[in-house]
Design a protein around this motif. Structure first.
Motif, mmCIF file in Angstrom:
data_model
loop_
_atom_site.group_PDB
_atom_site.id
_atom_site.type_symbol
_atom_site.label_atom_id
_atom_site.label_comp_id
_atom_site.label_asym_id
_atom_site.label_seq_id
_atom_site.Cartn_x
_atom_site.Cartn_y
_atom_site.Cartn_z
ATOM 1 N N ARG A 301 -7.337 -11.908 7.101
ATOM 2 C CA ARG A 301 -6.761 -11.926 8.302
ATOM 3 C C ARG A 301 -5.573 -11.279 8.156
ATOM 4 N NH1 ARG A 301 -6.983 -16.366 12.721
ATOM 5 N NH2 ARG A 301 -6.236 -17.300 10.990
ATOM 6 N N VAL A 302 -5.110 -9.711 7.890
ATOM 7 C CA VAL A 302 -4.076 -8.628 7.595
ATOM 8 C C VAL A 302 -3.569 -8.825 8.583
ATOM 9 C CG1 VAL A 302 -3.483 -7.704 5.614
ATOM 10 C CG2 VAL A 302 -5.557 -9.296 5.340
ATOM 11 N N ALA A 303 -2.823 -8.244 8.199
ATOM 12 C CA ALA A 303 -1.949 -7.759 9.474
ATOM 13 C C ALA A 303 -0.666 -5.986 8.197
ATOM 14 C CB ALA A 303 0.156 -8.553 9.973
ATOM 15 N N ILE A 304 -1.247 -4.384 8.753
ATOM 16 C CA ILE A 304 -0.857 -3.999 7.939
ATOM 17 C C ILE A 304 0.731 -3.469 9.082
ATOM 18 C CG2 ILE A 304 -1.118 -1.239 6.569
ATOM 19 C CD1 ILE A 304 -3.625 -2.324 6.680
ATOM 20 N N LEU A 305 1.873 -3.433 8.210
ATOM 21 C CA LEU A 305 3.473 -2.761 8.510
ATOM 22 C C LEU A 305 3.894 -1.844 7.857
ATOM 23 C CD1 LEU A 305 5.053 -6.363 9.923
ATOM 24 C CD2 LEU A 305 3.238 -4.854 10.851
ATOM 25 N N SER A 306 3.576 -0.606 8.313
ATOM 26 C CA SER A 306 4.253 0.109 7.127
ATOM 27 C C SER A 306 5.165 0.808 7.599
ATOM 28 C CB SER A 306 2.845 1.704 7.039
ATOM 29 O OG SER A 306 2.765 2.290 6.038
ATOM 30 N N GLY A 307 6.185 1.767 6.863
ATOM 31 C CA GLY A 307 7.006 2.914 7.474
ATOM 32 C C GLY A 307 7.134 4.090 7.757
ATOM 33 N N GLN A 308 6.099 4.377 6.806
ATOM 34 C CA GLN A 308 5.375 5.563 7.421
ATOM 35 C C GLN A 308 3.470 5.359 7.094
ATOM 36 O OE1 GLN A 308 7.027 4.972 3.994
ATOM 37 N NE2 GLN A 308 8.480 6.190 3.875
ATOM 38 N N ALA A 309 2.954 6.295 8.342
ATOM 39 C CA ALA A 309 2.027 6.844 8.397
ATOM 40 C C ALA A 309 0.551 6.720 7.207
ATOM 41 C CB ALA A 309 1.133 7.441 8.928
ATOM 42 N N GLY A 310 1.079 7.542 6.565
ATOM 43 C CA GLY A 310 0.256 7.971 4.919
ATOM 44 C C GLY A 310 -0.073 6.095 4.412
ATOM 45 N N PRO A 311 0.647 5.446 3.680
ATOM 46 C CA PRO A 311 0.624 4.509 2.752
ATOM 47 C C PRO A 311 -0.582 3.431 3.693
ATOM 48 C CG PRO A 311 3.160 5.558 2.689
ATOM 49 C CD PRO A 311 2.006 6.322 3.733
ATOM 50 N N GLY A 312 -0.214 3.742 5.709
ATOM 51 C CA GLY A 312 -0.978 2.106 5.810
ATOM 52 C C GLY A 312 -2.056 2.697 6.247
ATOM 53 N N ILE A 313 -2.889 3.954 6.241
ATOM 54 C CA ILE A 313 -3.431 4.440 5.814
ATOM 55 C C ILE A 313 -4.902 3.848 5.047
ATOM 56 C CG2 ILE A 313 -5.427 6.071 6.335
ATOM 57 C CD1 ILE A 313 -3.507 7.674 8.492
ATOM 58 N N VAL A 314 -4.124 4.093 3.748
ATOM 59 C CA VAL A 314 -4.379 3.915 2.375
ATOM 60 C C VAL A 314 -5.075 2.712 2.585
ATOM 61 C CG1 VAL A 314 -3.949 3.999 -0.098
ATOM 62 C CG2 VAL A 314 -3.587 6.784 1.651
ATOM 63 N N ALA A 315 -4.052 2.183 2.873
ATOM 64 C CA ALA A 315 -3.771 0.240 2.322
ATOM 65 C C ALA A 315 -5.134 -0.405 3.823
ATOM 66 C CB ALA A 315 -2.353 -0.260 3.253
ATOM 67 N N LEU A 316 -5.152 0.829 4.665
ATOM 68 C CA LEU A 316 -6.608 0.121 5.440
ATOM 69 C C LEU A 316 -7.521 0.344 5.014
ATOM 70 C CD1 LEU A 316 -7.306 -1.185 7.844
ATOM 71 C CD2 LEU A 316 -7.290 1.734 9.130
ATOM 72 N N ASP A 317 -8.333 1.281 4.470
ATOM 73 C CA ASP A 317 -9.567 2.054 3.757
ATOM 74 C C ASP A 317 -9.475 0.675 2.605
ATOM 75 O OD1 ASP A 317 -9.822 4.619 5.561
ATOM 76 O OD2 ASP A 317 -8.731 5.424 3.346
ATOM 77 N N SER A 318 -8.591 0.744 1.405
ATOM 78 C CA SER A 318 -8.494 -0.703 0.589
ATOM 79 C C SER A 318 -8.826 -1.913 1.635
ATOM 80 C CB SER A 318 -7.035 -0.867 -0.466
ATOM 81 O OG SER A 318 -7.015 0.312 -0.789
ATOM 82 N N CYS A 319 -8.337 -2.367 2.378
ATOM 83 C CA CYS A 319 -8.896 -3.197 2.947
ATOM 84 C C CYS A 319 -9.891 -3.193 3.404
ATOM 85 C CB CYS A 319 -7.371 -3.747 3.959
ATOM 86 S SG CYS A 319 -5.374 -3.974 4.063
ATOM 87 N N VAL A 320 -10.515 -2.488 4.275
ATOM 88 C CA VAL A 320 -11.855 -2.492 4.272
ATOM 89 C C VAL A 320 -12.786 -2.904 3.322
ATOM 90 C CG1 VAL A 320 -14.245 -1.158 5.519
ATOM 91 C CG2 VAL A 320 -11.708 -1.357 6.397
ATOM 92 N N GLU A 321 -12.482 -2.036 2.104
ATOM 93 C CA GLU A 321 -13.109 -1.967 1.136
ATOM 94 C C GLU A 321 -13.265 -3.088 0.361
ATOM 95 O OE1 GLU A 321 -13.659 -0.172 -3.256
ATOM 96 O OE2 GLU A 321 -12.360 0.669 -1.902
ATOM 97 N N LEU A 322 -12.486 -4.432 0.591
ATOM 98 C CA LEU A 322 -12.039 -5.370 -0.123
ATOM 99 C C LEU A 322 -12.535 -6.575 0.372
ATOM 100 C CD1 LEU A 322 -8.651 -4.270 -1.818
ATOM 101 C CD2 LEU A 322 -10.559 -5.011 -3.089
ATOM 102 N N GLY A 323 -12.882 -6.489 1.523
ATOM 103 C CA GLY A 323 -13.529 -7.608 2.666
ATOM 104 C C GLY A 323 -12.350 -7.972 3.222
ATOM 105 N N LEU A 324 -10.831 -7.680 3.796
ATOM 106 C CA LEU A 324 -9.899 -7.315 4.434
ATOM 107 C C LEU A 324 -10.540 -8.089 6.059
ATOM 108 C CD1 LEU A 324 -7.227 -7.537 1.538
ATOM 109 C CD2 LEU A 324 -8.569 -9.739 2.307
ATOM 110 N N HIS A 325 -9.990 -8.406 6.762
ATOM 111 C CA HIS A 325 -10.126 -8.008 8.010
ATOM 112 C C HIS A 325 -8.591 -7.760 8.672
ATOM 113 C CE1 HIS A 325 -12.063 -9.253 12.261
ATOM 114 N NE2 HIS A 325 -11.559 -8.177 11.854
#
Length: 468
Positions: A301-325
């Motif tokens: 179970r992962v929380a994504i905290l991002s100072g800019q929206a774009g990197p947060g969206i990229v991180a979210l895509d990676s988390c979903v692909e890698l099976g992180l919730h």
């Protein structure tokens, strides 16, 4: 096999030591004196009274003290006689740098290595032949022909490699990424010291937190898999396996004298034994860095905290692909964040911290609130430099040092030049967070630790992951 004389010697002899920069023996002495090594050094050269200012011996038998380690860098046809002298002299371990054995074309080199194997048997540990050497960082011992290995910082990551070139690549990248190293060992043709021997030693080593193996090919993979299984509960083992096709298999044979073997069989075997196989150098080093710096996450179970929206969206895509919730926060955490962040911001995982650029203390509060959420196992924190957020990272570090997080924080903090470099280094040295150059690599390191921990402790894996 006792590897302490090899990895923590008090006395080192260099057979083939030289003052001539065109000889490898010159570079070995230079490596030993680069730190410098605190033990006794005995150059052996029949034509020199001293080498680089150190009194030399004409023969190994002239050395009166007990020799813990002999580094041999002489022509291959002279090696057999030198090893015989080592055994006669009761030398306790050997690093055999000389090449021209099993890895070379034709039968002569292979036959010579077989004679050496018969001569040594299992009497003493021998690293090599056909190796760059090794480095024992906490011992300040650089027993290689590359003095610059000494520039890396001592730490908890061990790199055991079948290739000298890969040892150099990974060692230099580790320096760039501030990964602390305990050992870098080039096994070469593995006369007597093999991967399994190193693993058993590292599992009991006080300095090593994680073992990374670069494998091209081994004759008895079952011994390696047994060693991984035996030590996996004590130390995480990351494996990079090269030689994925017929051409690579042939290249491996000519490089270290070993066939690479079936890639999928290795991958499955390592995973079942409690280790993890990765596909590239960056993934290998990222996992070593994560284990050297952080405590592994206890769940996905992962929380994504991002100072800019774009990197947060990229991180979210990676988390979903890698099976992180990445799920929305519960009512308590969400309501606490809503009190700090304005309504225009995204507040329910991923969190957009952009509106807090000018209020770094409020940003710190959000991070602490999320870290205290019992439904979160790890945090991905992303911040790209902009002039307005200059103070965000210094304040974040100071606040987390005051109240140390109990959960791992994987960061992508990026800035030009030396901006935030000091804070990033201090945060990593003190185990506050582990920094990566992209959001994807931060997410992948988190997912890799989670998968490896599940295999180490034989837990049932949930979710999808690209690591299998």
């Amino acid at each position: 096999m006792d590897l302490l004389p090899l990895l923590r010697p008090q006395t080192v002899a260099v057979v083939g030591a030289s003052d001539d920069p065109s000889k490898l023996g010159f570079h070995v002495i230079k490596s030993l004196t680069f730190w410098p090594y605190k033990g006794r050094i005995h150059p052996v050269n029949p034509k020199r009274a001293s080498v680089m200012g150190i009194p030399a011996h004409k023969d190994l038998r002239e050395v009166e003290s007990q020799i813990d380690l002999a580094i041999i860098v002489v022509p291959n046809k002279a090696v057999e006689g030198v090893i015989a002298a080592c055994l006669e002299r009761h030398v306790r371990s050997i690093v055999l740098i000389t090449a021209g054995f099993k890895e070379s074309e034709g039968k002569e080199g292979a036959l010579l290595q077989e004679r050496l194997k018969g001569l040594v048997a299992d009497r003493i540990p021998v690293v090599g032949p056909n190796t760059f050497g090794m480095v024992s960082y906490h011992q300040r011992l650089n027993a290689s022909f590359t003095p610059e290995f000494s520039l890396a910082s001592p730490g908890g990551a061990a790199i055991i490699s079948q290739s000298g070139g890969i040892s150099h690549l990974m060692g230099f990248l580790a320096m760039e990424q501030d990964i602390g190293l305990s050992y870098v060992v080039g096994l070469g043709n593995r006369l007597t010291v093999d991967f399994q021997h190193m693993l058993y030693h590292l599992a009991a080593d006080e300095f090593t937190k994680v073992a990374g193996l670069y494998v091209e090919g081994i004759e008895e993979p079952k011994m390696l898999l047994k060693a991984i299984k035996d030590v996996s509960s004590k130390i995480p083992v990351v494996v990079m396996k090269a030689g994925k096709g017929e051409l690579a298999d042939k290249a491996s044979l000519s490089h270290t004298g070993s066939l690479a073997g079936n890639q999928q069989n290795y991958r499955f075997g390592v995973l079942q034994s409690g280790g993890l196989v990765v596909d590239d150098v960056h993934s290998f080093l990222d996992l070593l860095k994560a284990y050297e710096t952080l405590t592994p996450p206890k769940g996905n179970r992962v929380a994504i905290l991002s100072g800019q929206a774009g990197p947060g969206i990229v991180a979210l895509d990676s988390c979903v692909e890698l099976g992180l919730h990445v799920k929305p926060f519960g009512w308590k955490t969400l309501s606490e964040i809503e009190e700090i962040l304005p309504p225009m911001a995204i507040r329910s995982n991923p969190v957009d911290l952009g509106p807090l650029w000018y209020d770094e203390f409020a940003l710190l509060k959000v991070v602490k609130k999320v870290l205290k959420d019992p439904e979160i196992d790890a945090v991905l924190f992303l911040m790209m430099f902009a002039s307005a957020n200059l103070n965000s990272i210094p304040v974040l570090l100071e606040g987390l040092l005051d109240e140390r997080p109990q959960k791992p924080i994987f960061t992508c903090i990026m800035a030009p030049g030396q901006i935030w470099k000091k804070e990033i280094r201090e945060g990593e040295e003190k185990g506050i967070f582990c920094n990566f150059p992209t959001p994807e690599r931060a997410a992948k390191a988190c997912a890799g630790m989670l998968l490896l921990e599940r295999r180490r402790h034989r837990q049932t894996k949930n979710g999808r992951t690209s690591w299998t």
